[in-house]
Enzyme design. Structure first.
Site, short mmCIF file in Angstrom:
data_model
loop_
_atom_site.label_atom_id
_atom_site.label_comp_id
_atom_site.label_asym_id
_atom_site.label_seq_id
_atom_site.Cartn_x
_atom_site.Cartn_y
_atom_site.Cartn_z
N TRP A 102 0.81 -1.22 0.00
CA TRP A 102 0.00 0.00 0.00
C TRP A 102 0.85 1.27 0.00
CZ3 TRP A 102 -4.39 0.01 -2.09
CH2 TRP A 102 -5.28 -1.06 -1.95
N ASP A 174 -1.44 6.67 6.21
CA ASP A 174 -2.55 5.88 5.67
C ASP A 174 -2.93 4.84 6.72
OD1 ASP A 174 -4.26 4.13 4.43
OD2 ASP A 174 -2.94 3.65 2.74
N LYS A 198 -12.45 -1.26 6.48
CA LYS A 198 -11.78 -2.19 7.38
C LYS A 198 -12.31 -2.06 8.80
CE LYS A 198 -9.13 -2.44 3.66
NZ LYS A 198 -8.23 -1.58 2.93
C1 LIG Z 1 -7.68 -1.05 1.74
C2 LIG Z 1 -6.57 -0.10 1.78
C3 LIG Z 1 -6.43 0.96 0.86
C4 LIG Z 1 -7.36 1.15 -0.33
O1 LIG Z 1 -8.64 1.43 0.00
P1 LIG Z 1 -9.72 1.63 -1.18
O2 LIG Z 1 -10.90 2.12 -0.43
O3 LIG Z 1 -9.90 0.31 -1.86
O4 LIG Z 1 -9.19 2.65 -2.12
C5 LIG Z 1 -5.37 1.83 0.99
N1 LIG Z 1 -4.47 1.67 1.98
C6 LIG Z 1 -4.56 0.66 2.87
C7 LIG Z 1 -3.53 0.54 3.94
C8 LIG Z 1 -5.59 -0.26 2.79
O5 LIG Z 1 -5.67 -1.26 3.68
#
Ligand SMILES: *Cc1c(COP(=O)(O)O)cnc(C)c1O
Length: 361
Positions: A102, A174, A198
């Site tokens: 990511w 993030d 999540k």
């Molecule tokens: C799931 C996730 C994303 C992407 O999320 P989307 O909503 O699919 O764009 C980005 N960073 C991390 C760490 C993630 O777990």
């Protein structure tokens, strides 16, 4: 019916009481005779709900008053470009630490937008004794970065960074797969963002927590709906927000508060992770390749020493109601995502199955 435990990495399971409440109000929200999806986001009822969701999140995370909370579109990835567009202007530079899939993707998007020369990319995972280990780099104080971007929990790789980051630049994190799972000090960050699917609610929504002074940085020309300043000035309602996702996020925040908040769920999350990693360690059939200090409490990755057993493992797990254990397509193996909504009983059911499966070999 035996309970189904859903270990999907995202969209992930939601707390059962939240889904039950949402179901009960589906056709009649707050006595209005219609669903929350069918009312104006400008209505007093919706605005009150939206304000309460924000207030609950502020309370859960102890968000200081000089931070704005924005409810935005575009999920986690939407923020990859939003951060760049909002903070780098025409001549800004930024540093990206890469610890897995990511943070790599975030860095790649930044490079695509402003070019190599403005983005410094530093890999921070090294292999030590065969285990992937995060080694935090020394910050080069000479550099004039607008921000440092990193990902405290790599959802695909199962790598988590528990240390607080010390550096001279605002930290952008993030937190898509770790927000609300453990206590953090928000005041150490310039900006935190998280896709909702999540630990918060339905996909599509992103939560942004941004320190006020960051919004004085020069932005680039960008789409209005991704502009943090417009979002702030319009209470995240410059255009129609993802109203149902906002409502469900609010229900998840209320559920978490009733459980005792982040400190309480952190204790449960630590125990879940402890039990699952102990099970992996206890059997030669299973192997995790992350250093102990960096083992994710949310996404537990493991391999079977005999790859040819993968399908059987997944089939038998599924038959026991343990679903979505297949690892990410990029890395293979297995992955059990054990976010806030996963009860301890779900992890116990999984470790019991894993123990029986290993003993039968
Ligand atoms: C799931 C996730 C994303 C992407 O999320 P989307 O909503 O699919 O764009 C980005 N960073 C991390 C760490 C993630 O777990």
């Amino acid at each position: 019916m035996d309970p189904i435990y859903n270990f999907c990495a995202g969209p992930a399971m939601l707390p059962v009481p939240v889904l039950t409440k949402a179901q009960s109000e589906m056709r009649d929200w707050q006595g209005l005779g219609v669903s929350v999806m069918e009312v104006s986001h400008r209505s007093p009822e919706f605005i009150a709900m939206a304000n309460k969701a924000e207030a609950d999140l502020r309370e859960l995370m102890h968000i200081p008053d000089n931070y704005h909370v924005l409810f935005m579109h575009g999920g986690g990835r939407g923020q990859f470009s939003a951060v760049v567009n909002n903070f780098l202007g025409n001549d800004g530079r930024a540093c990206y630490w890469v610890s897995g899939q990511w943070s790599q993707a975030a860095a790649a998007e930044a490079v695509a937008l402003v070019g190599n020369e403005n983005i410094d990319i530093i890999p921070i995972v090294e292999e030590c004794d065969g285990l992937n280990t995060v080694v935090l780099p020394k910050c080069d104080e000479q550099q004039q970065y607008r921000y440092l971007h990193y990902c405290p929990n790599e959802t695909v790789d199962g790598i988590e960074i528990f240390d607080e980051i010390n550096c001279p630049w605002p930290v952008v994190a993030d937190m898509s797969s770790t927000i609300l799972s453990r206590q953090i000090d928000v005041s150490r960050y310039g900006l935190i963002y998280a896709g909702a699917q999540k630990n918060i609610g339905p996909s599509g929504l992103a939560i942004v927590i941004v320190r006020d002074d960051m919004l004085a940085l020069p932005a680039m020309t960008q789409s209005a709906i991704m502009d943090y300043r417009l979002a702030r000035d319009n209470d995240s309602m410059y255009n129609t927000p993802p109203t149902y996702a906002w409502y469900l996020a609010g229900e998840v925040f209320a559920w978490l508060k009733a459980l005792g908040g982040v400190a309480a769920i952190e204790a449960v999350n630590s125990e879940k992770a402890k039990r699952l990693y102990a099970c992996i360690e206890a059997h030669a059939l299973y192997r995790n390749t992350v250093a102990h200090n960096n083992r994710s409490h949310m996404n537990v990755t493991f391999e079977l020493s005999d790859d040819s057993l993968n399908d059987l493992f997944l089939q038998q797990a599924q038959a026991r109601g343990l679903v979505a254990l297949k690892g990410h397509r990029l890395v293979g193996g297995m992955r059990a995502s054990i976010y806030n909504a996963m009860p301890l009983a779900g992890v116990d059911a999984l470790t019991q199955f894993m123990t029986e499966f290993a003993k039968a070999r």
